[in-house]
Write a protein that holds these residues in place. Sequence first.
Motif, PDB file in Angstrom:
ATOM      1  N   LEU A   1     -10.485 -25.271 -23.366  1.00 30.25           N
ATOM      2  CA  LEU A   1     -11.198 -26.334 -22.647  1.00 30.25           C
ATOM      3  C   LEU A   1     -12.625 -26.479 -23.168  1.00 30.25           C
ATOM      4  CD1 LEU A   1      -9.987 -25.822 -18.956  1.00 30.25           C
ATOM      5  CD2 LEU A   1      -9.570 -27.804 -20.418  1.00 30.25           C
ATOM      6  N   PHE A   2     -13.272 -25.348 -23.422  1.00 34.17           N
ATOM      7  CA  PHE A   2     -14.640 -25.403 -23.946  1.00 34.17           C
ATOM      8  C   PHE A   2     -14.648 -25.946 -25.369  1.00 34.17           C
ATOM      9  CE2 PHE A   2     -18.024 -23.867 -21.227  1.00 34.17           C
ATOM     10  CZ  PHE A   2     -17.314 -23.476 -20.099  1.00 34.17           C
ATOM     11  N   ALA A   3     -13.645 -25.608 -26.152  1.00 32.33           N
ATOM     12  CA  ALA A   3     -13.556 -26.154 -27.513  1.00 32.33           C
ATOM     13  C   ALA A   3     -13.407 -27.662 -27.446  1.00 32.33           C
ATOM     14  CB  ALA A   3     -12.388 -25.527 -28.260  1.00 32.33           C
ATOM     15  N   LEU A   4     -12.543 -28.109 -26.537  1.00 35.89           N
ATOM     16  CA  LEU A   4     -12.330 -29.551 -26.387  1.00 35.89           C
ATOM     17  C   LEU A   4     -13.607 -30.245 -25.906  1.00 35.89           C
ATOM     18  CD1 LEU A   4      -9.861 -31.265 -26.824  1.00 35.89           C
ATOM     19  CD2 LEU A   4      -9.284 -31.027 -24.414  1.00 35.89           C
TER      20      LEU A   4
ATOM     21  N   TYR B   1     -20.373 -19.597 -18.041  1.00 33.25           N
ATOM     22  CA  TYR B   1     -18.982 -19.196 -18.064  1.00 33.25           C
ATOM     23  C   TYR B   1     -18.746 -18.006 -18.975  1.00 33.25           C
ATOM     24  CZ  TYR B   1     -17.354 -23.081 -15.284  1.00 33.25           C
ATOM     25  OH  TYR B   1     -17.126 -23.937 -14.248  1.00 33.25           O
ATOM     26  N   GLY B   2     -19.770 -17.535 -19.591  1.00 35.45           N
ATOM     27  CA  GLY B   2     -19.609 -16.408 -20.514  1.00 35.45           C
ATOM     28  C   GLY B   2     -20.083 -16.814 -21.893  1.00 35.45           C
ATOM     29  N   ASP B   3     -20.643 -15.830 -22.640  1.00 33.82           N
ATOM     30  CA  ASP B   3     -21.245 -16.145 -23.932  1.00 33.82           C
ATOM     31  C   ASP B   3     -20.232 -16.703 -24.908  1.00 33.82           C
ATOM     32  OD1 ASP B   3     -23.554 -13.357 -23.768  1.00 33.82           O
ATOM     33  OD2 ASP B   3     -23.653 -15.385 -22.970  1.00 33.82           O
ATOM     34  N   ILE B   4     -19.023 -16.147 -24.966  1.00 33.94           N
ATOM     35  CA  ILE B   4     -18.069 -16.554 -25.994  1.00 33.94           C
ATOM     36  C   ILE B   4     -17.607 -17.992 -25.776  1.00 33.94           C
ATOM     37  CG2 ILE B   4     -15.952 -15.662 -24.874  1.00 33.94           C
ATOM     38  CD1 ILE B   4     -16.840 -15.497 -28.624  1.00 33.94           C
ATOM     39  N   THR B   5     -17.514 -18.422 -24.526  1.00 32.24           N
ATOM     40  CA  THR B   5     -17.104 -19.795 -24.264  1.00 32.24           C
ATOM     41  C   THR B   5     -18.186 -20.767 -24.721  1.00 32.24           C
ATOM     42  OG1 THR B   5     -17.910 -19.513 -22.011  1.00 32.24           O
ATOM     43  CG2 THR B   5     -15.546 -19.333 -22.345  1.00 32.24           C
ATOM     44  N   LEU B   6     -19.438 -20.371 -24.547  1.00 26.73           N
ATOM     45  CA  LEU B   6     -20.545 -21.210 -25.004  1.00 26.73           C
ATOM     46  C   LEU B   6     -20.569 -21.270 -26.533  1.00 26.73           C
ATOM     47  CD1 LEU B   6     -22.709 -22.881 -23.700  1.00 26.73           C
ATOM     48  CD2 LEU B   6     -24.191 -20.892 -23.643  1.00 26.73           C
ATOM     49  N   VAL B   7     -20.261 -20.144 -27.163  1.00 23.60           N
ATOM     50  CA  VAL B   7     -20.186 -20.101 -28.633  1.00 23.60           C
ATOM     51  C   VAL B   7     -19.132 -21.086 -29.123  1.00 23.60           C
ATOM     52  CG1 VAL B   7     -19.435 -18.678 -30.588  1.00 23.60           C
ATOM     53  CG2 VAL B   7     -21.036 -17.746 -28.926  1.00 23.60           C
ATOM     54  N   VAL B   8     -17.984 -21.060 -28.490  1.00 28.41           N
ATOM     55  CA  VAL B   8     -16.880 -21.955 -28.880  1.00 28.41           C
ATOM     56  C   VAL B   8     -17.291 -23.420 -28.698  1.00 28.41           C
ATOM     57  CG1 VAL B   8     -14.627 -22.731 -28.023  1.00 28.41           C
ATOM     58  CG2 VAL B   8     -14.970 -20.334 -28.563  1.00 28.41           C
ATOM     59  N   LEU B   9     -17.973 -23.704 -27.616  1.00 27.84           N
ATOM     60  CA  LEU B   9     -18.436 -25.083 -27.374  1.00 27.84           C
ATOM     61  C   LEU B   9     -19.399 -25.533 -28.459  1.00 27.84           C
ATOM     62  CD1 LEU B   9     -19.281 -26.885 -24.168  1.00 27.84           C
ATOM     63  CD2 LEU B   9     -21.145 -26.654 -25.757  1.00 27.84           C
TER      64      LEU B   9
ATOM     65  N   ALA C   1     -28.172 -20.640 -32.430  1.00 27.80           N
ATOM     66  CA  ALA C   1     -27.804 -20.600 -31.003  1.00 27.80           C
ATOM     67  C   ALA C   1     -26.817 -19.458 -30.747  1.00 27.80           C
ATOM     68  CB  ALA C   1     -27.195 -21.937 -30.585  1.00 27.80           C
ATOM     69  N   VAL C   2     -25.845 -19.309 -31.626  1.00 29.19           N
ATOM     70  CA  VAL C   2     -24.846 -18.246 -31.457  1.00 29.19           C
ATOM     71  C   VAL C   2     -25.505 -16.874 -31.568  1.00 29.19           C
ATOM     72  CG1 VAL C   2     -22.860 -17.162 -32.606  1.00 29.19           C
ATOM     73  CG2 VAL C   2     -22.859 -19.631 -32.176  1.00 29.19           C
ATOM     74  N   ALA C   3     -26.499 -16.754 -32.454  1.00 31.00           N
ATOM     75  CA  ALA C   3     -27.203 -15.481 -32.631  1.00 31.00           C
ATOM     76  C   ALA C   3     -27.875 -15.036 -31.341  1.00 31.00           C
ATOM     77  CB  ALA C   3     -28.235 -15.607 -33.751  1.00 31.00           C
ATOM     78  N   GLU C   4     -28.278 -16.000 -30.512  1.00 34.82           N
ATOM     79  CA  GLU C   4     -28.922 -15.655 -29.240  1.00 34.82           C
ATOM     80  C   GLU C   4     -27.900 -15.230 -28.186  1.00 34.82           C
ATOM     81  OE1 GLU C   4     -32.099 -15.400 -28.878  1.00 34.82           O
ATOM     82  OE2 GLU C   4     -32.535 -16.255 -30.862  1.00 34.82           O
ATOM     83  N   LEU C   5     -26.668 -15.593 -28.409  1.00 32.61           N
ATOM     84  CA  LEU C   5     -25.657 -15.362 -27.371  1.00 32.61           C
ATOM     85  C   LEU C   5     -24.954 -14.024 -27.519  1.00 32.61           C
ATOM     86  CD1 LEU C   5     -24.184 -18.957 -27.182  1.00 32.61           C
ATOM     87  CD2 LEU C   5     -25.368 -17.761 -25.354  1.00 32.61           C
ATOM     88  N   LEU C   6     -24.656 -13.657 -28.762  1.00 25.69           N
ATOM     89  CA  LEU C   6     -23.972 -12.385 -28.921  1.00 25.69           C
ATOM     90  C   LEU C   6     -24.176 -11.798 -30.307  1.00 25.69           C
ATOM     91  CD1 LEU C   6     -21.355 -13.601 -30.598  1.00 25.69           C
ATOM     92  CD2 LEU C   6     -20.395 -13.869 -28.343  1.00 25.69           C
ATOM     93  N   GLU C   7     -23.874 -10.504 -30.385  1.00 26.93           N
ATOM     94  CA  GLU C   7     -23.903  -9.773 -31.652  1.00 26.93           C
ATOM     95  C   GLU C   7     -22.523 -10.003 -32.280  1.00 26.93           C
ATOM     96  OE1 GLU C   7     -26.771  -7.763 -32.074  1.00 26.93           O
ATOM     97  OE2 GLU C   7     -26.148  -7.433 -34.138  1.00 26.93           O
ATOM     98  N   LEU C   8     -22.502 -10.704 -33.412  1.00 23.73           N
ATOM     99  CA  LEU C   8     -21.210 -11.085 -33.981  1.00 23.73           C
ATOM    100  C   LEU C   8     -20.416  -9.880 -34.477  1.00 23.73           C
ATOM    101  CD1 LEU C   8     -21.821 -14.338 -36.076  1.00 23.73           C
ATOM    102  CD2 LEU C   8     -20.606 -14.103 -33.920  1.00 23.73           C
TER     103      LEU C   8
END
Lengths: 127, 398
Positions: free
Chosen positions: B6-9, B40-48, B290-297
């Motif tokens: 859903l977040f990807a969409l 909703y969680g960091d990974i969902t925001l990354v996907v968006l 933006a992704v760098a701020e959300l999580l350690e890849l």
Amino acid sequence: MQIDDFLLRRVALALAVAGLLALAAIAELQKPTAVEIGEISEGMLGEEVSAAGIVTWRQYTKNALIFGIEDSAARINAVRFSPGVEELAVVERGAAVRVSGTVKRYKGKLEIVAESVQLLEEAREND
Amino acid sequence: MIELLLFALGGCLLGCFTGLIPGVHVNTVCALALALGIGYGDITLVVLIVAMSVTHSFVDFVPSIALGAPSEGSLLAVLPGHRLLMRGLGMYAIRLTVAGGIVGTVIAVAMLPLFLLFVWKMGGFLYEVMGFVLIAVLMLMVLGELGFRKKFWALVVVALSGCLGVVVLQSGAGAQATLFPLVTGFFGASTLLYSVKQNHRCAEQDLNCRNYTTKGILWGSVLSAVAGSLVALLPGVGPAQAALVVRKFFGRISTSRYMTLLGGINTSNAVYAFVVLFLIGKARTGAAAAVAELLELSAQHILLIIACVIFAAGFGALATEFLAKRVLRWVQGADYRSLGVLIVVLLAVMVAAFSGARGLIAFAAASATGLVAITSGVRRSGCMAFLMVPTVLFYLNF
């Protein structure tokens, strides 16, 4: 009146040069005072300054990017509210940056409330 | 899983919006998404964010080619794209960029091992020489013109554009405030104003033209992966500069291959930028920052991001086909002269809204410089000096 390419080129050239000169003049007039970090003092409260240094630490909250810069003599904190992602990428530990903004006092310490952060040199190593 | 989809969409739909509206920079929306932190969680925001930036890179070409209103990621496509549009081949031009995007994504993923080797062996060397490479490209832009008169005007265009770039881009304001007036001035408004002056007529659009060759698409896509790797690795080198460097290095390439190259750069960069972030911790795109701020890849995140890129590339291709047909039908039905004037006025209004009076002056100066290039008969790619000169100064530590 029919405008041929010859006339259009001349007019366009004049406009381009005039625009460039106007932008350069505005940039010069609006340029903040370049200072060393150690020169920033209470007497500069409210002034627009520009200082360069190495980023020593950084913290990102949802609304602000807070970081510290230091040069050979002194250090100061800076805060950029609502930072763009370009600025998030630029401000990393070890990077040399130029911070332009207003000198303010926060919790008894001087800091720069940044309007812009310009990358001077990337951090060479990822700490 | 459903949440991620859903977040990807959602990201894909946002990317359609940012891609269609000139002046709405995907980085601005990335920053907004980050600040709002949907929760909703960091990974969902990354996907968006990833889905949005990839879809944007496809849809971006629609206003560039169909309306002559470019953005940073598609500015070089305006020049050949506009020519094809005037000949009734606007859909063909857009389809070439879509083909480049799709095939470029596949090739970029397939070339990942080569890219890793490239980063390891060549990364430091490229950083040291990039300033000189760009200087060489700038010189070629001038010396590549035929005859003294054209060389002179090419030098004037490069000098004016370079000075404008230095003065405006080093003001420190954000990308939207600084790049937008220049990009739309150099490559959008100047083209439209000249078309209006010449009373160019837009030929009836052939919406079913698919006259491309597999070899052409493949070659353009391989070049896009090479260019995308440069953008992902080197600070200050954007898609347009990388396209120019690759074009000069590989010699003359046809318009169709060039459009494919342009279409594929941003999507291959989307893959490589996250790999670079994972390997060396450097964010070269807004989305990566933006992704760098959300999580350690981690390696797992990279796989998820690549899957998201592929999903968004598919969506972006379909969305672009859908949107392009409708926009081109509308353009075809309109009086092109009036449309051109309307678009220039709209661009000026948007520049004023995003960048203020200073942006308007930059827009006017950039448009005028573009007109100097057009009326002199020199290549408008010389206006790229507005990005290249500040990058050269950065690499040479000025």
